[in-house]
Enzyme design. Sequence first.
Site, PDB file in Angstrom:
ATOM      1  N   LYS A 126       0.768  -1.217  -0.101  1.00 52.70           N
ATOM      2  CA  LYS A 126      -0.131  -0.182   0.110  1.00 52.70           C
ATOM      3  C   LYS A 126       0.982   1.325  -0.090  1.00 52.70           C
ATOM      4  CE  LYS A 126      -4.037   1.880   0.723  1.00 52.70           C
ATOM      5  NZ  LYS A 126      -5.192   1.833  -0.468  1.00 52.70           N
ATOM      6  N   LYS A 272     -15.185  -4.362  -1.555  1.00 54.38           N
ATOM      7  CA  LYS A 272     -16.555  -4.108  -0.812  1.00 54.38           C
ATOM      8  C   LYS A 272     -17.536  -5.405  -0.977  1.00 54.38           C
ATOM      9  CE  LYS A 272     -16.348   0.885  -2.521  1.00 54.38           C
ATOM     10  NZ  LYS A 272     -15.776   1.315  -1.315  1.00 54.38           N
TER      11      LYS A 272
END
Length: 309
Positions: A126, A272
């Site tokens: 990340k 999600k």
Amino acid sequence: MKRVVLALGGNALGDNLHEQMIAVKTAAEAIVDLIEDGFEVIITHGNGPQVGMINLAMETAAKVDESLFYIPMSVCVAMSQGYIGYDIQNALREELLNRGINKPVATIITQTLVDAEDKAFKDPTKPIGAFYSRLEADEMAKRGYDMREDAGRGWRRVVASPKPIGIVESDTVRALLDAGHVPVAVGGGGIPVKKTDGRHLKGTSAVVDKDFASAKLAEELDADMLVILTAVEKVAINFGKPNETWLSEMSVEQAQKYIKEGHFAPGSMLPKVEAALSFTQSAPNRKALITMLETARDGLAGKTGTIIT
């Protein structure tokens, strides 16, 4: 009364301080609609642009003044929780009072427990913060930071994105709910912490996905539904193609099939849907909804959005 964890997407917060002040007022109106409809609501939110700004400011300051130190990512997340929560709780309080509803709102600086052995720590991916030259990156590496070259644009710090295994302050959130308050929690996925010596919680250089953290909080609070808000009204398969299909409902089995077929983009819709599945599978009769902030009320009424059952 149905208990709902409402995970605000980045589009509900804007990209800077000015945009955030405006965006949270719009979000507050939609949230109070749900409270008026009788839902018991817990608010969670992302912090992508905000934690990046904090980290960049601290890195920039450390570059020009050697007496200053680089702020750990866990502290940056904590700072972002505080100032985003400040705006959300004030906007919600004002909207509630405007409608004659006397319901306190409180932000909880929330820690998210992660596994020290999570494989994500072995391969941090990340990117956060500023771009650096190779020389600067080497200096930061000597200080213990993981640095990666970023598409020819320079070197950036990278951190892990482990899965949450628990929400440290979930009992506090529950206590506020039981007292009739509206809690704002696990901002930016929560402050990532590991357990050491059985009791001590140590902040770690990581970022927890806010949808997975929201799913874990919803699970621990025994919520009826997890609502993940994003930029589209429904989830689609074959997105952007001539045979694009918008989905009103997915079973766990269907969602798993679509994931294997690669219908959901990593870093976008995929986490999600995976977070929705995590909550839906955690106990019988739990559901998740993926939709836009503007259509959340209709989604909870079964009129739109994608329901995962």
